[in-house]
Design an enzyme around this catalytic site. Structure first.
Site, PDB file in Angstrom:
ATOM      1  N   ASP A 273       0.378   4.142   0.594  1.00  0.00           N
ATOM      2  CA  ASP A 273       0.269   5.215   1.782  1.00  0.00           C
ATOM      3  C   ASP A 273       1.258   4.783   3.226  1.00  0.00           C
ATOM      4  O   ASP A 273       1.564   5.417   4.024  1.00  0.00           O
ATOM      5  CB  ASP A 273      -0.891   4.997   2.401  1.00  0.00           C
ATOM      6  CG  ASP A 273      -1.995   5.928   1.238  1.00  0.00           C
ATOM      7  OD1 ASP A 273      -1.603   6.829   0.454  1.00  0.00           O
ATOM      8  OD2 ASP A 273      -3.149   5.663   1.282  1.00  0.00           O
TER       9      ASP A 273
ATOM     10  N   ASP B  24       0.821  -1.239  -0.035  1.00  0.00           N
ATOM     11  CA  ASP B  24       0.034  -0.037  -0.129  1.00  0.00           C
ATOM     12  C   ASP B  24       0.918   1.384   0.037  1.00  0.00           C
ATOM     13  O   ASP B  24       1.748   1.415   0.871  1.00  0.00           O
ATOM     14  CB  ASP B  24      -0.680  -0.043   1.212  1.00  0.00           C
ATOM     15  CG  ASP B  24      -2.030   0.843   1.167  1.00  0.00           C
ATOM     16  OD1 ASP B  24      -1.838   1.970   0.378  1.00  0.00           O
ATOM     17  OD2 ASP B  24      -3.117   0.679   1.826  1.00  0.00           O
TER      18      ASP B  24
END
EC number: 3.1.3.48
Length: 503
Positions: free
Chosen positions: A239, A237
């Protein structure tokens, strides 16, 4: 019943002076009698049958007198013959019968028919006439006689549906049908059954549906796995590894004004990288795709409808060349990072990248200072190098081992901005642009399924995330490596080196 005197008066009034009474008349009305006129000695009837009952509505004497007065052979017409003849040609009897000069003839005829012992039914039931004769009883022989063929209007003979052809004509038709329809053999039959006239040899041929030819243009620039078999794929991911997403920088700007200027500088850099190949931000946001492979449009010779997804065909034709240029830009920048002297320093930006997007020395210096300032944020200063160690190890093991491994990144900000974040953080050398997937317009589970379909069912997947992406992965039975701090990345590096990458 009228008295005898009244009956005599009525008879005298009706007959006048030209009528004489038969001496055999019995005034009582119980015996046989006969009446005659001076014009004709014959009568309608001479005697009543002996079995005829006498209890009628009108006395026998009076009825005989009326019949004698109005009945004459010269004006009598047979109802049976007239009606029957008229019914054979028209639907109703002639109108002249009802409008004759002597109306009593009609009533006389009806009375005669009613009084007769055996009266023939005037409307004869004749056999209906059709264009063909049909058997009375439906037997096998009769059914066999009735052939469902069309009638030959010229010759008057029954012709079958399929006319038998001679050998020469059949061969000619077969050759033409074979060349036009593309069939190997066409047999129209050359012999027929003598009883029915149906060809005994009728071979049906199947018509091959001619589909329009579609010539597809081969996709160029595709770097999909193809025939390569991957043993394990690691899904990251963005983020959790780059920590410079737009949502993260926006939250930093609103919560702490001290980092607002540095966060805005990084956001501006991402937009500059994206606009290096696109006209404006709305263009790549509107034409956002899940994967860079989806930007390749197949050129067909026939008209095709709009693409069955979130964008139209016109939008994809407009942005497809720009995605191709962005792919090349990303690949070139990733290659330079691997060359000695161009390797991005830890905790800093790639100055080569800044120069390519149009940043000058002053702007580059400001960005470098902003990066140093943002490193004081939790998980920002140490997240980049820790994630880069793990991802670089995956690439190195894949090159040395017979088994193949790959890194896949999920981006919430779209494909272009996600690739820009990887280039800013220096992780683009470990992640090919084909392995970046956008989840901004499609659900995470749909993207996971697309990744599984691309790399194959034999490949195992591991998702490294700290957010709700773990829930989507668990629903698809994908193992999850929880990532809550930099320590988890250190543990992951040890697991990759010793177990997950073939030892």
């Amino acid at each position: 019943m009228l008295p005898d005197s009244e009956g005599q008066k009525l008879k005298t009034f009706l007959l006048g002076t030209g009528t004489t009474l038969d001496p055999s008349l019995d005034p009582t009305g119980n015996s046989n009698f006969s009446m005659a006129t001076t014009s004709d000695s014959s009568t309608i009837w001479t005697a009543l049958p002996a079995s005829q009952p006498g209890d009628k509505d009108i006395p026998t004497v009076d009825l005989a007198a009326i019949s004698e007065a109005y009945g004459s052979t010269s004006s009598t017409t047979s109802l049976t013959s007239s009606v029957t003849s008229q019914y054979q040609y028209n639907s109703y009897p002639q109108y002249a019968m009802y409008t004759s000069a002597n109306p009593a003839n009609y009533y006389q005829q009806v009375t005669a028919n009613l009084r007769a012992g055996t009266t023939a039914f005037p409307y004869s039931l004749t056999t209906p006439s059709y264009y063909g004769s049909y058997p009375v009883d439906y037997t096998s022989a009769a059914a066999a006689y009735q052939n469902p063929y069309y009638t030959n209007l010229r010759g008057g003979t029954a012709a079958p549906y399929y006319n038998p052809l001679n050998a020469t004509t059949a061969a000619a038709y077969a050759s033409v049908a074979s060349s036009v329809l593309g069939t190997d053999a066409v047999n129209l039959g050359t012999s027929s059954d003598g009883s029915t006239g149906v060809p005994s040899t009728v071979t049906s041929f199947s018509l091959k549906e001619k589909k329009p030819k579609v010539s597809k243009k081969k996709k160029t620039g595709s770097c999909s796995p193809g025939d390569e078999t991957y043993a394990r794929v690691f899904i990251w991911d963005i983020d959790d590894i780059a920590v410079i997403s737009r949502n993260y920088l926006a939250s930093v700007t609103h919560t702490n004004e001290f980092y607002a200027r540095a966060a805005n500088s990084v956001s501006h850099l991402m937009e500059r990288i994206a606009l290096n190949n696109f006209a404006d931000v709305n263009e790549f946001l509107e034409g956002d795709i899940t994967n860079i492979e989806d930007a390749v449009v197949d050129e067909t010779t026939m008209d095709s409808g709009p693409i069955d997804n979130l964008r139209g065909l016109d939008v994809m034709r407009r942005v497809a060349p720009k995605y191709s240029a962005f792919r090349q830009f990303y690949t070139e920048n990733s290659t330079k990072n691997d060359v000695a002297g161009f390797k991005q320093e830890q905790n800093g930006f790639n100055f080569e990248l800044l120069e390519r997007v149009g940043f000058g020395a002053r702007e580059a210096t400001e960005l470098y200072q902003s990066a140093i300032q943002l490193q004081t944020l939790p998980n920002f200063g140490q997240r980049w190098p820790c994630a880069q160690r793990c991802m670089d190890l995956v690439v190195e093991k894949s090159k040395l081992s017979a088994e193949k491994y790959a890194n896949v990144v999920l981006s919430n900000d779209g494909l272009v901005l996600g690739a820009a974040q990887l280039m800013i953080s220096g992780l683009n050398s470990s992640v090919p642009v084909e392995n970046i997937y956008s989840i901004s317009k499609q659900g995470k589970e749909s993207v996971f399924e697309k990744i599984q379909s691309r790399f194959g069912k034999k490949c195992s997947f591991i998702c490294i995330t700290s957010g709700d992406t773990a829930n989507s992965a668990k629903r698809l039975n994908i193992p999850v490596w929880p990532l809550n701090s930099n320590t988890d990345l250190d543990k992951l590096y040890s697991a990759l080196d010793n177990f997950l990458l073939g030892g």
